[in-house]
Design a protein around this motif. Structure first.
Motif, PDB file in Angstrom:
ATOM      1  N   ILE A  90       0.708  -1.430  -0.069  1.00 46.21           N
ATOM      2  CA  ILE A  90      -0.026   0.096   0.060  1.00 46.21           C
ATOM      3  C   ILE A  90       0.924   1.189  -0.102  1.00 46.21           C
ATOM      4  CG2 ILE A  90      -1.664   1.512   1.164  1.00 46.21           C
ATOM      5  CD1 ILE A  90      -2.746  -1.181   2.363  1.00 46.21           C
ATOM      6  N   VAL A  91       0.721   2.242  -1.029  1.00 52.13           N
ATOM      7  CA  VAL A  91       1.672   3.169  -1.034  1.00 52.13           C
ATOM      8  C   VAL A  91       0.682   4.536  -1.186  1.00 52.13           C
ATOM      9  CG1 VAL A  91       3.114   2.132  -2.658  1.00 52.13           C
ATOM     10  CG2 VAL A  91       1.314   3.269  -3.637  1.00 52.13           C
ATOM     11  N   ASN A  92       1.252   5.653  -0.439  1.00 51.24           N
ATOM     12  CA  ASN A  92       0.601   6.979  -0.331  1.00 51.24           C
ATOM     13  C   ASN A  92       0.804   7.559  -1.763  1.00 51.24           C
ATOM     14  OD1 ASN A  92       2.918   8.213  -0.563  1.00 51.24           O
ATOM     15  ND2 ASN A  92       3.370   8.587   1.701  1.00 51.24           N
ATOM     16  N   ARG A  93      -0.100   8.745  -1.765  1.00 51.02           N
ATOM     17  CA  ARG A  93      -0.209   9.273  -3.151  1.00 51.02           C
ATOM     18  C   ARG A  93       1.275   9.854  -3.593  1.00 51.02           C
ATOM     19  NH1 ARG A  93      -5.191  13.454  -2.169  1.00 51.02           N
ATOM     20  NH2 ARG A  93      -6.703  11.701  -1.694  1.00 51.02           N
ATOM     21  N   SER A  94       2.192  10.099  -2.709  1.00 50.08           N
ATOM     22  CA  SER A  94       3.615  10.335  -3.483  1.00 50.08           C
ATOM     23  C   SER A  94       4.250   9.120  -3.482  1.00 50.08           C
ATOM     24  CB  SER A  94       4.351  11.146  -2.248  1.00 50.08           C
ATOM     25  OG  SER A  94       4.408  10.383  -1.135  1.00 50.08           O
ATOM     26  N   GLY A  95       3.645   8.093  -3.710  1.00 51.24           N
ATOM     27  CA  GLY A  95       4.359   6.731  -3.824  1.00 51.24           C
ATOM     28  C   GLY A  95       5.141   5.936  -2.878  1.00 51.24           C
ATOM     29  N   ARG A  96       5.212   6.634  -1.710  1.00 52.48           N
ATOM     30  CA  ARG A  96       6.065   5.790  -0.682  1.00 52.48           C
ATOM     31  C   ARG A  96       5.266   4.815   0.033  1.00 52.48           C
ATOM     32  NH1 ARG A  96      10.401   7.713  -0.545  1.00 52.48           N
ATOM     33  NH2 ARG A  96      10.839   9.834  -0.617  1.00 52.48           N
ATOM     34  N   VAL A  97       5.911   3.655   0.292  1.00 56.64           N
ATOM     35  CA  VAL A  97       5.372   2.534   0.874  1.00 56.64           C
ATOM     36  C   VAL A  97       4.995   2.506   2.150  1.00 56.64           C
ATOM     37  CG1 VAL A  97       5.616  -0.056   1.333  1.00 56.64           C
ATOM     38  CG2 VAL A  97       6.766   0.936  -0.690  1.00 56.64           C
ATOM     39  N   ILE A  98       3.759   2.577   2.433  1.00 60.51           N
ATOM     40  CA  ILE A  98       3.133   2.831   4.016  1.00 60.51           C
ATOM     41  C   ILE A  98       2.921   1.255   4.735  1.00 60.51           C
ATOM     42  CG2 ILE A  98       2.815   5.043   3.638  1.00 60.51           C
ATOM     43  CD1 ILE A  98      -0.361   4.111   3.510  1.00 60.51           C
TER      44      ILE A  98
END
Length: 194
Positions: A162-170
């Protein structure tokens, strides 16, 4: 109670693993376990495809016994290979209408010494397992959809991020480590666009 039944069976039958799983998806589908015993303890549930597995054979053709060498008969099955399984007994589970809804399985790290006795034990508790399985399925049919989604991801054997809007894996599913060998602390915070 389903976990207690599986654990009690596992202890009585001396299994390496024992589980009850629910069929999901289209033919040939997959299994989502509802209770897994490893030795003397219950462990986290998993999901896996039936294709190319001894479980798939049992679901399609009825009770199956592989006293030994199951890992040789199913060389591409992740669990027989990863868990080093040599013996397998699988019994399909049905709802009151006779439709196959799941599987009751006993897995052994060594050849099974008395497979017919184990199969008879499984068949003797099959109706109780089916009743309890149906109760569990009905209980989980409702509830919080977010919790169901989180449980699905947590128990999946797929590579899931699952990634946030900026593409970072959360978030990453625990199976990512098993499949890719990348620990969570190495993947959380990475940017998928880098």
């Amino acid at each position: 109670k389903l976990g207690s039944l599986v654990l009690s069976f596992a202890r009585s039958a001396g299994t390496t693993y024992a589980f009850v799983g629910r069929l999901t998806g289209d033919d040939p589908g997959s299994i989502n376990t509802l209770a897994i015993a490893k030795g003397d303890e219950l462990i986290g549930n998993i999901s896996y495809p039936l294709t190319g597995s001894p479980c798939g054979k049992a679901v399609k053709r009825g009770p199956r016994i592989y006293r030994k060498y199951v890992n040789r008969y199913f060389p591409n099955d992740f669990h027989t290979q990863h868990w080093a399984i040599h013996g397998f007994i699988g019994v399909p589970l049905s709802d009151p209408s006779g439709t196959t809804i799941g599987l009751f399985a006993a897995l052994y790290a060594d050849p099974i010494p008395e497979p017919d006795s184990i199969l008879q034990l499984m068949l003797s508790i099959k109706t109780e397992i089916e009743s309890e399985m149906i109760r569990v399925i009905r209980r989980h049919a409702g509830g919080d959809p977010i919790k169901r989604y989180e449980a699905l991801i947590r128990n999946s054997m797929d590579i899931t991020l699952i990634v946030n809007r900026s593409g970072r894996v959360i978030f990453r599913a625990p199976s990512n480590y098993q499949i890719l060998g990348i620990p969570a602390d190495k993947s959380i915070g990475l940017n998928i666009f880098d």
